[in-house]
Write a protein that holds these residues in place. Sequence first.
Motif, PDB file in Angstrom:
ATOM      1  N   ARG A  65       0.864  -1.185   0.000  1.00  0.00           N
ATOM      2  CA  ARG A  65       0.000   0.000   0.000  1.00  0.00           C
ATOM      3  C   ARG A  65       0.895   1.228   0.000  1.00  0.00           C
ATOM      4  O   ARG A  65       1.807   1.337   0.822  1.00  0.00           O
ATOM      5  N   ILE A  66       0.659   2.139  -0.923  1.00  0.00           N
ATOM      6  CA  ILE A  66       1.408   3.390  -1.002  1.00  0.00           C
ATOM      7  C   ILE A  66       0.410   4.512  -0.736  1.00  0.00           C
ATOM      8  O   ILE A  66      -0.523   4.712  -1.514  1.00  0.00           O
ATOM      9  N   VAL A  67       0.605   5.221   0.382  1.00  0.00           N
ATOM     10  CA  VAL A  67      -0.314   6.290   0.745  1.00  0.00           C
ATOM     11  C   VAL A  67       0.472   7.553   1.067  1.00  0.00           C
ATOM     12  O   VAL A  67       1.612   7.498   1.496  1.00  0.00           O
ATOM     13  N   VAL A  68      -0.160   8.691   0.820  1.00  0.00           N
ATOM     14  CA  VAL A  68       0.411   9.990   1.173  1.00  0.00           C
ATOM     15  C   VAL A  68      -0.443  10.559   2.300  1.00  0.00           C
ATOM     16  O   VAL A  68      -1.672  10.625   2.183  1.00  0.00           O
ATOM     17  N   VAL A  69       0.211  10.942   3.375  1.00  0.00           N
ATOM     18  CA  VAL A  69      -0.494  11.437   4.557  1.00  0.00           C
ATOM     19  C   VAL A  69      -1.120  12.791   4.240  1.00  0.00           C
ATOM     20  O   VAL A  69      -0.426  13.737   3.869  1.00  0.00           O
ATOM     21  N   SER A  70      -2.444  12.899   4.380  1.00  0.00           N
ATOM     22  CA  SER A  70      -3.102  14.178   4.168  1.00  0.00           C
ATOM     23  C   SER A  70      -3.594  14.768   5.481  1.00  0.00           C
ATOM     24  O   SER A  70      -3.840  15.972   5.564  1.00  0.00           O
ATOM     25  N   LYS A  71      -3.729  13.926   6.507  1.00  0.00           N
ATOM     26  CA  LYS A  71      -4.177  14.402   7.811  1.00  0.00           C
ATOM     27  C   LYS A  71      -3.567  13.509   8.884  1.00  0.00           C
ATOM     28  O   LYS A  71      -3.581  12.292   8.753  1.00  0.00           O
ATOM     29  N   VAL A  72      -3.011  14.106   9.909  1.00  0.00           N
ATOM     30  CA  VAL A  72      -2.391  13.354  11.000  1.00  0.00           C
ATOM     31  C   VAL A  72      -3.435  13.158  12.094  1.00  0.00           C
ATOM     32  O   VAL A  72      -3.989  14.138  12.595  1.00  0.00           O
ATOM     33  N   ILE A  73      -3.714  11.896  12.423  1.00  0.00           N
ATOM     34  CA  ILE A  73      -4.648  11.607  13.512  1.00  0.00           C
ATOM     35  C   ILE A  73      -3.973  10.656  14.489  1.00  0.00           C
ATOM     36  O   ILE A  73      -3.080   9.892  14.117  1.00  0.00           O
ATOM     37  N   LYS A  74      -4.403  10.705  15.728  1.00  0.00           N
ATOM     38  CA  LYS A  74      -3.806   9.877  16.765  1.00  0.00           C
ATOM     39  C   LYS A  74      -4.755   8.787  17.223  1.00  0.00           C
ATOM     40  O   LYS A  74      -4.336   7.698  17.586  1.00  0.00           O
ATOM     41  N   LYS A  75      -6.057   9.062  17.197  1.00  0.00           N
ATOM     42  CA  LYS A  75      -7.065   8.098  17.653  1.00  0.00           C
ATOM     43  C   LYS A  75      -7.621   7.332  16.463  1.00  0.00           C
ATOM     44  O   LYS A  75      -7.745   7.877  15.370  1.00  0.00           O
ATOM     45  N   ARG A  76      -7.990   6.078  16.688  1.00  0.00           N
ATOM     46  CA  ARG A  76      -8.589   5.259  15.632  1.00  0.00           C
ATOM     47  C   ARG A  76      -9.996   5.768  15.356  1.00  0.00           C
ATOM     48  O   ARG A  76     -10.766   6.036  16.277  1.00  0.00           O
ATOM     49  N   VAL A  81     -13.987   8.076   7.752  1.00  0.00           N
ATOM     50  CA  VAL A  81     -13.161   9.192   8.217  1.00  0.00           C
ATOM     51  C   VAL A  81     -11.684   8.869   7.988  1.00  0.00           C
ATOM     52  O   VAL A  81     -10.902   9.737   7.585  1.00  0.00           O
ATOM     53  N   ALA A  82     -11.298   7.614   8.217  1.00  0.00           N
ATOM     54  CA  ALA A  82      -9.906   7.208   8.034  1.00  0.00           C
ATOM     55  C   ALA A  82      -9.477   7.358   6.579  1.00  0.00           C
ATOM     56  O   ALA A  82      -8.334   7.728   6.294  1.00  0.00           O
ATOM     57  N   ALA A  83     -10.375   7.084   5.643  1.00  0.00           N
ATOM     58  CA  ALA A  83     -10.039   7.188   4.222  1.00  0.00           C
ATOM     59  C   ALA A  83      -9.732   8.628   3.816  1.00  0.00           C
ATOM     60  O   ALA A  83      -9.013   8.855   2.837  1.00  0.00           O
ATOM     61  N   GLU A  84     -10.240   9.609   4.567  1.00  0.00           N
ATOM     62  CA  GLU A  84      -9.971  11.015   4.269  1.00  0.00           C
ATOM     63  C   GLU A  84      -8.599  11.461   4.765  1.00  0.00           C
ATOM     64  O   GLU A  84      -8.142  12.542   4.427  1.00  0.00           O
ATOM     65  N   CYS A  85      -7.937  10.616   5.566  1.00  0.00           N
ATOM     66  CA  CYS A  85      -6.662  10.995   6.178  1.00  0.00           C
ATOM     67  C   CYS A  85      -5.460  10.671   5.301  1.00  0.00           C
ATOM     68  O   CYS A  85      -4.332  10.970   5.679  1.00  0.00           O
ATOM     69  N   TYR A  86      -5.680  10.016   4.169  1.00  0.00           N
ATOM     70  CA  TYR A  86      -4.578   9.699   3.269  1.00  0.00           C
ATOM     71  C   TYR A  86      -5.067   9.636   1.832  1.00  0.00           C
ATOM     72  O   TYR A  86      -6.258   9.479   1.576  1.00  0.00           O
ATOM     73  N   VAL A  87      -4.114   9.782   0.918  1.00  0.00           N
ATOM     74  CA  VAL A  87      -4.382   9.642  -0.511  1.00  0.00           C
ATOM     75  C   VAL A  87      -3.751   8.328  -0.930  1.00  0.00           C
ATOM     76  O   VAL A  87      -2.539   8.135  -0.783  1.00  0.00           O
ATOM     77  N   ASP A  88      -4.553   7.405  -1.427  1.00  0.00           N
ATOM     78  CA  ASP A  88      -4.077   6.068  -1.769  1.00  0.00           C
ATOM     79  C   ASP A  88      -3.509   6.060  -3.187  1.00  0.00           C
ATOM     80  O   ASP A  88      -4.231   6.275  -4.152  1.00  0.00           O
ATOM     81  N   ASN A  89      -2.202   5.824  -3.301  1.00  0.00           N
ATOM     82  CA  ASN A  89      -1.522   5.736  -4.597  1.00  0.00           C
ATOM     83  C   ASN A  89      -1.092   4.303  -4.900  1.00  0.00           C
ATOM     84  O   ASN A  89      -0.187   4.086  -5.700  1.00  0.00           O
ATOM     85  N   SER A  90      -1.722   3.340  -4.260  1.00  0.00           N
ATOM     86  CA  SER A  90      -1.344   1.934  -4.431  1.00  0.00           C
ATOM     87  C   SER A  90      -1.669   1.461  -5.836  1.00  0.00           C
ATOM     88  O   SER A  90      -2.685   1.847  -6.410  1.00  0.00           O
ATOM     89  N   PRO A  91      -0.810   0.594  -6.395  1.00  0.00           N
ATOM     90  CA  PRO A  91      -1.131   0.017  -7.695  1.00  0.00           C
ATOM     91  C   PRO A  91      -2.313  -0.940  -7.544  1.00  0.00           C
ATOM     92  O   PRO A  91      -2.523  -1.507  -6.462  1.00  0.00           O
ATOM     93  N   PRO A  92      -3.089  -1.119  -8.597  1.00  0.00           N
ATOM     94  CA  PRO A  92      -4.229  -2.034  -8.491  1.00  0.00           C
ATOM     95  C   PRO A  92      -3.734  -3.465  -8.258  1.00  0.00           C
ATOM     96  O   PRO A  92      -2.647  -3.829  -8.724  1.00  0.00           O
TER      97      PRO A  92
END
Length: 126
Positions: A65-76, A81-92
């Motif tokens: 999985r290759i992701v770019v951090v778009s939002k730093v969160i500490k709590k699960r 909501v979690a999907a909004e915290c990163y941009v997924d650049n993973s290959p299919p």
Amino acid sequence: MASDDESGTVRIDSWIWSVRLTKTRSQAATACRAGHVRVNGERVKPAQAVRTGDEVRVRLAGHERIVVVSKVIKKRVGAPVAAECYVDNSPPPPPREHVAPVAVRDRGTGRPTKRDRRELERLQGH
């Protein structure tokens, strides 16, 4: 001293767990110690700080999985909501091989007849 939320950083193992890339925080820490987690191309320890804009590569179960951090969160948080915290650049994922359907016979029906055998062969593509 500033807390993690004020400085915009959080531990990588905590962040990976918070955005639901792993099921448990201990799995995230184990992946870091095993060298399966890279931040901006560098292998990291579980306590490494991650910031907004960092590229995180996580290798789990043979899939990267290759992701770019778009939002730093500490709590699960929840999955949407979690999907909004990163941009997924993973290959299919690679295409799955077509698996022929497995013929299941009821227990106690005895030996297959010639007709049953032909139907099984037809299903299996012989």
